[in-house]
Enzyme design. Structure first.
Site, PDB file in Angstrom:
ATOM      1  N   ILE A   1       1.818   2.966  -7.779  1.00 57.31           N
ATOM      2  CA  ILE A   1       2.376   2.583  -6.718  1.00 57.31           C
ATOM      3  C   ILE A   1       3.146   1.171  -7.158  1.00 57.31           C
ATOM      4  O   ILE A   1       4.215   0.798  -6.472  1.00 57.31           O
ATOM      5  CB  ILE A   1       1.490   2.392  -5.632  1.00 57.31           C
ATOM      6  CG1 ILE A   1       0.887   3.694  -5.139  1.00 57.31           C
ATOM      7  CG2 ILE A   1       2.121   1.503  -4.376  1.00 57.31           C
ATOM      8  CD1 ILE A   1      -0.102   3.607  -4.010  1.00 57.31           C
TER       9      ILE A   1
ATOM     10  N   ARG B   1      -6.533  -1.790  -0.481  1.00 58.88           N
ATOM     11  CA  ARG B   1      -7.783  -1.825   0.301  1.00 58.88           C
ATOM     12  C   ARG B   1      -8.098  -3.084   0.828  1.00 58.88           C
ATOM     13  O   ARG B   1      -7.797  -4.269   0.004  1.00 58.88           O
ATOM     14  CB  ARG B   1      -8.631  -1.376  -0.707  1.00 58.88           C
ATOM     15  CG  ARG B   1      -8.837   0.390  -0.942  1.00 58.88           C
ATOM     16  CD  ARG B   1      -9.032   1.023   0.181  1.00 58.88           C
ATOM     17  NE  ARG B   1      -9.304   2.382  -0.079  1.00 58.88           N
ATOM     18  CZ  ARG B   1      -8.166   3.337   0.091  1.00 58.88           C
ATOM     19  NH1 ARG B   1      -6.866   2.715   0.267  1.00 58.88           N
ATOM     20  NH2 ARG B   1      -8.146   4.478  -0.267  1.00 58.88           N
TER      21      ARG B   1
ATOM     22  N   GLU C   1     -12.446  -0.947   9.310  1.00 58.10           N
ATOM     23  CA  GLU C   1     -11.492  -0.220   9.893  1.00 58.10           C
ATOM     24  C   GLU C   1     -11.838   0.527  11.100  1.00 58.10           C
ATOM     25  O   GLU C   1     -12.838   1.414  10.812  1.00 58.10           O
ATOM     26  CB  GLU C   1     -10.663   0.618   8.840  1.00 58.10           C
ATOM     27  CG  GLU C   1      -9.618  -0.303   8.091  1.00 58.10           C
ATOM     28  CD  GLU C   1      -9.073   0.387   7.192  1.00 58.10           C
ATOM     29  OE1 GLU C   1      -8.817   1.744   6.949  1.00 58.10           O
ATOM     30  OE2 GLU C   1      -8.181  -0.128   6.329  1.00 58.10           O
TER      31      GLU C   1
ATOM     32  N   HIS D   1      -3.536   1.107   8.771  1.00 63.29           N
ATOM     33  CA  HIS D   1      -3.729   1.965   7.529  1.00 63.29           C
ATOM     34  C   HIS D   1      -2.723   2.855   7.612  1.00 63.29           C
ATOM     35  O   HIS D   1      -2.748   4.217   7.393  1.00 63.29           O
ATOM     36  CB  HIS D   1      -5.126   2.398   7.504  1.00 63.29           C
ATOM     37  CG  HIS D   1      -5.412   2.743   5.972  1.00 63.29           C
ATOM     38  ND1 HIS D   1      -6.838   2.540   5.638  1.00 63.29           N
ATOM     39  CD2 HIS D   1      -4.942   3.206   4.983  1.00 63.29           C
ATOM     40  CE1 HIS D   1      -6.808   2.803   4.429  1.00 63.29           C
ATOM     41  NE2 HIS D   1      -5.912   3.281   3.980  1.00 63.29           N
TER      42      HIS D   1
ATOM     43  N   ALA E   1       0.186   3.092   5.718  1.00 60.17           N
ATOM     44  CA  ALA E   1       1.449   3.023   4.464  1.00 60.17           C
ATOM     45  C   ALA E   1       1.535   4.585   4.268  1.00 60.17           C
ATOM     46  O   ALA E   1       2.723   4.935   3.821  1.00 60.17           O
ATOM     47  CB  ALA E   1       1.117   2.157   3.592  1.00 60.17           C
TER      48      ALA E   1
END
Length: 312
Positions: A151, A231, A260, A278, A280
């Site tokens: 990534i 994270r 979360e 969250h 993405a």
């Protein structure tokens, strides 16, 4: 088998027919779930196909029939892998499936934060004030990547289109990859001090937990923007709130959180943050890949068992 990810099968509606054809009895409970609920749902279950639910040691020890956990995604920090190993439970994941989706999103957060796009939409247009906000360009700026895995590398490729100077810290540096991407490998502290934008792309481990704390936030440039699509635990959120409140850094965009969903976070009070749920990895293409790969992992697991048990 129990399936908990909310988007599983969203773009493959016939996937459940496939499971049925292969002889699986599917229990669909969209998560995330509490520890108590998971213990109940996992009674008699051999296969867990899981998203962001926290699979604790207690959950694993109570799942007496569980043989395999297939993670719908890459990160397995929400699973107590050591407890699973001791119980003889295989843990599988889907590396690479959301690389492009997360890289796109990280870059989108950079642009939105630097130019106040989200704030302009909700606060200045919808509320009718029609005031311009003056942002900063990311073109030509220094982007510091915390992590140069798949990534991080995908983000670096996008940054080159904006003529950015890309530097990176990685605990296990791939010098050949960095050279191919035109990325300069530096120390963690150099990324902190030299970057106009810091983007997090490291897994959550004992070593990376609270990697960004009050001491490192104080060393960042006053105009620095911090992006986190990795994270939540890699950043101390209370320290970040204090740094943003006190103007130690200019802004932050977070797609991940320690808890979360976040509740009563002081970050909600600030106007120099972007907070998203969250999200993405949630592209059509990534969802398709995660659905198929997490499914294939289960099938491959049982196929390997059949081969191992077959008479020679």
């Amino acid at each position: 088998m129990l399936i908990t990810p909310r988007s599983y099968g969203l773009y493959h509606p016939k996937i459940y027919e496939y499971w049925k054809k292969e002889g699986y009895e599917v229990v669909r409970k969209a998560g995330p779930h509490s520890e108590e609920d998971l213990i109940t749902y996992l009674e008699g279950v051999e296969v867990l196909l899981v998203g962001t639910d926290h699979i604790s040691k207690k959950v694993i020890q109570n799942a007496k029939e569980l043989k395999v956990i297939s993670k719908y995604g890459v990160g397995i920090d929400n699973i107590d892998c050591e407890a699973a190993r001791k119980c003889g439970i295989e843990v599988l994941n889907t590396p690479g499936v959301n690389t492009e989706a997360v890289a796109d999103y990280a870059f989108g957060l950079m642009l939105s934060l630097s130019r106040h796009i989200a704030r302009s939409h909700f606060e200045l247009v919808q509320e009718g004030t029609w005031n311009k906000t003056v942002g900063v360009e990311i073109f030509g700026k220094t982007l510091g990547l915390m992590g140069l895995g798949s990534i991080g590398a995908a983000v670096a490729k996008r940054a080159k289109g904006f003529n950015m100077n890309v530097i990176a810290y990685d605990p296990f540096p791939n010098e050949q990859l960095a050279q191919e991407l035109g990325v300069t490998l530096v120390s963690l502290e150099d990324v902190i001090r030299e970057s106009d934008i810091v983007s997090m792309h490291l897994p959550l481990t004992k070593e990376t937990r609270y990697m960004i704390d009050c001491n490192r936030l104080k060393k960042m440039k006053k105009n620095c923007l911090l992006i986190n699509t990795a994270r939540g635990g890699v950043i101390n959120e209370l320290h970040l709130y204090e740094a943003l409140r006190d103007g130690e850094i200019k802004g932050a965009a977070l797609d991940v959180f320690e808890e979360e969903p976040p509740t009563n976070s002081p970050l909600f009070e600030l106007d120099n943050v972007i907070l998203t749920p969250h999200n993405a990895a949630a592209s059509v293409e990534a969802v398709q890949r995660m659905t198929l790969r997490s499914t294939d992992n289960v099938m491959a697991y049982y196929e390997s068992l059949r081969k191992a048990m077959a008479p020679s």
